[in-house]
Design a protein around this motif. Sequence first.
Motif, short mmCIF file in Angstrom:
data_model
loop_
_atom_site.label_atom_id
_atom_site.label_comp_id
_atom_site.label_asym_id
_atom_site.label_seq_id
_atom_site.Cartn_x
_atom_site.Cartn_y
_atom_site.Cartn_z
N LYS A 91 0.91 -1.29 0.13
CA LYS A 91 -0.01 0.07 -0.04
C LYS A 91 0.83 1.16 0.02
O LYS A 91 1.92 1.42 0.64
CB LYS A 91 -0.84 -0.06 1.23
CG LYS A 91 -1.65 -1.32 1.36
CD LYS A 91 -2.73 -1.34 0.24
CE LYS A 91 -3.56 -2.58 0.51
NZ LYS A 91 -3.11 -3.96 0.52
N PHE A 92 0.36 2.08 -0.82
CA PHE A 92 1.13 3.47 -0.84
C PHE A 92 0.08 4.59 -1.18
O PHE A 92 -0.93 4.40 -1.48
CB PHE A 92 2.19 3.36 -2.19
CG PHE A 92 3.17 2.22 -2.13
CD1 PHE A 92 4.47 2.91 -1.74
CD2 PHE A 92 3.04 1.14 -2.71
CE1 PHE A 92 5.46 1.63 -1.53
CE2 PHE A 92 3.97 0.26 -2.89
CZ PHE A 92 5.19 0.40 -2.36
N THR A 93 0.88 5.96 -0.88
CA THR A 93 -0.15 7.03 -1.26
C THR A 93 0.67 7.61 -2.70
O THR A 93 1.93 7.70 -2.44
CB THR A 93 -0.16 7.97 -0.38
OG1 THR A 93 -0.79 7.61 0.61
CG2 THR A 93 -0.82 9.35 -0.73
N CYS A 99 12.60 2.03 -5.21
CA CYS A 99 13.37 3.41 -5.23
C CYS A 99 12.12 4.28 -4.81
O CYS A 99 12.30 5.73 -5.17
CB CYS A 99 14.07 3.74 -6.22
SG CYS A 99 15.51 2.31 -6.42
N LEU A 100 10.92 4.01 -4.69
CA LEU A 100 9.71 5.24 -4.66
C LEU A 100 9.41 5.72 -5.56
O LEU A 100 8.81 6.77 -5.64
CB LEU A 100 10.17 5.97 -3.21
CG LEU A 100 10.51 5.33 -1.85
CD1 LEU A 100 10.69 6.47 -0.83
CD2 LEU A 100 9.32 4.46 -1.51
N GLY A 101 9.87 5.18 -6.86
CA GLY A 101 9.45 5.88 -8.13
C GLY A 101 10.06 7.39 -8.28
O GLY A 101 9.58 8.04 -9.11
N ALA A 135 2.58 3.32 3.03
CA ALA A 135 1.46 3.68 3.81
C ALA A 135 1.80 3.70 5.44
O ALA A 135 1.26 4.54 6.08
CB ALA A 135 0.43 2.46 3.54
N GLU A 136 2.92 3.07 5.74
CA GLU A 136 3.35 3.10 6.93
C GLU A 136 4.40 4.30 7.60
O GLU A 136 4.94 4.51 8.42
CB GLU A 136 3.94 1.91 7.34
CG GLU A 136 5.18 1.46 6.70
CD GLU A 136 5.06 0.92 5.33
OE1 GLU A 136 6.10 0.38 4.78
OE2 GLU A 136 3.84 0.85 5.03
N LEU A 153 7.11 10.71 5.82
CA LEU A 153 8.17 10.88 4.66
C LEU A 153 7.95 12.44 3.91
O LEU A 153 6.62 12.67 3.53
CB LEU A 153 8.05 9.93 3.50
CG LEU A 153 8.92 8.61 3.97
CD1 LEU A 153 8.98 7.64 2.99
CD2 LEU A 153 10.50 8.80 4.34
N LYS A 154 8.70 13.23 3.48
CA LYS A 154 8.66 14.40 2.91
C LYS A 154 9.24 14.85 1.71
O LYS A 154 10.34 14.28 1.59
CB LYS A 154 9.18 15.70 4.07
CG LYS A 154 8.37 15.68 5.41
CD LYS A 154 6.83 15.75 5.16
CE LYS A 154 6.13 16.13 6.56
NZ LYS A 154 4.69 16.50 6.33
N TRP A 155 8.42 15.32 0.61
CA TRP A 155 9.30 15.31 -0.65
C TRP A 155 10.56 16.22 -0.68
O TRP A 155 11.56 16.01 -1.17
CB TRP A 155 8.13 16.21 -1.50
CG TRP A 155 8.76 16.75 -2.85
CD1 TRP A 155 8.95 17.94 -3.22
CD2 TRP A 155 8.82 16.17 -3.81
NE1 TRP A 155 9.24 18.27 -4.48
CE2 TRP A 155 9.63 16.97 -5.00
CE3 TRP A 155 9.21 14.81 -4.24
CZ2 TRP A 155 9.95 16.53 -6.31
CZ3 TRP A 155 9.47 14.35 -5.68
CH2 TRP A 155 9.76 15.20 -6.60
#
Length: 457
Positions: free
Chosen positions: A68-70, A154-156, A168-169, A173-175
């Motif tokens: 799960k991701f946002t 690599c989180l895309g 999701a967890e 995390l910040k841009w």
Amino acid sequence: MDTSEYLSMGDAARLLGVTKARISQLAASGTLACDIVGGRKMVEYNSAVAYQKVRKRGRRPAADVGRKFTLMSADHEVAHVSFDPSREYPFEIAEVLDAQRMPFGTCSSSSPTVNKRELNVWWSHRSVPDVRPGLVSRYRELGIASGIEVPVQCLGLSLSDCYWLRPAECDGLKWRNLNYFENDFERSAPEGRSGWLEGIGLKNPDNTSEGELPKSWMIRNAVRVLVKGCGMDDQRPFNEAVATALHRRLLSEGEFVPYTVGRMFDGPVCLCDDFLDGREEYVPAVYVKGALGSQRGNSTYDRYCRFLGKHGADEAAVRRSMSQMIVCDALLANSDRHWRNFGIIRNVDTLEIRPAPLFDSGNCLWYNVPTAVLAAGEFGFSAKPFGPDPSVQLALADSLDWFDSSRLNGFVDEAIEILSQSEWATAEGRLESICRGLERRVIEVNAAVEVLRHVRR
């Protein structure tokens, strides 16, 4: 290597009773083991048989559970998604949070309905294609089972847009702490690398760089720089330098991406600075084309320009940019202006759009035409994206006030001087033939532009 131990993609599809597209998905997810054999991607026979037995028992092969991701666009939450590489469509949308910021062409701004296929096609272009030389071996070296996993791990993160996956967890995390526009990445120094693929599998934007030619991102004087190599020929890096020389003569700063030529990994390369900042995304024109729908117009070119004007771009600026692309490509005999190497830039905060600068013109100047054909004076080429007839495509250009034919004086000599550094371009009299062909292109395009101007008065 015993080729009898392998099946073609088509044979594997027939054995398993599925489509070739499904075989490609199973291969990408690592469910089917594959190798490159004779330049083709082949499925290991034993792997296909094992998968067939599992299917007959009514069980799915072992696969990653849906993670799960946002989906994020810089700081903006766009959608809740799950990823499972064993699914026909690995990415599934659980909930759209911001339809306007969904990847262009995957979701209507007036409806939260997502085109599942288009979303997964979009994501697939964040993966390095398997045909990139040495990539499969690199994956094995790192213990990576499937290339489709790499961008997810690599989180895309990319230097072509601001999309990324926030687990999701990991809501914290910040841009600003992750993005490659502002933060360093591993193996970013040219002197610290010995090969094209060293950034693959690490915290590095190379994991999301598409295209068949070898390429890599570096940081030089705090600027993100894309380095691109060549294939069997060494002419294309020099072609980019020729294109830059042409663009400098005809276009204004900011309307094109300048390239320089250097040497790296024992060969010539071309280098260009990233033309985006940390709040912009590049949208390839193919996604705009897919969204044209019932947009009216006299041609695909006209519909494209009208559509962007209707959706917030300055239509006059779009037509100017597109006309510049068409005319410059005609001068260079560019045979590969496909729908992914031109497009628009969208601001991720305001959602304002504008034409992207002209870039990626290396597949030109008859680099792949046999020497004997050029020597015979055959300088034809297939025009894209509105071709294939170059004269028909050139006739679409409808914004020509920027074109000054006098600025082409001396261009052919400048181009030949640049190409004289290429071993491929100078072999067996090719350079003399290219010179004649380029002189012909300048004469023909100049004449065509004058006719177009007269017709449109």
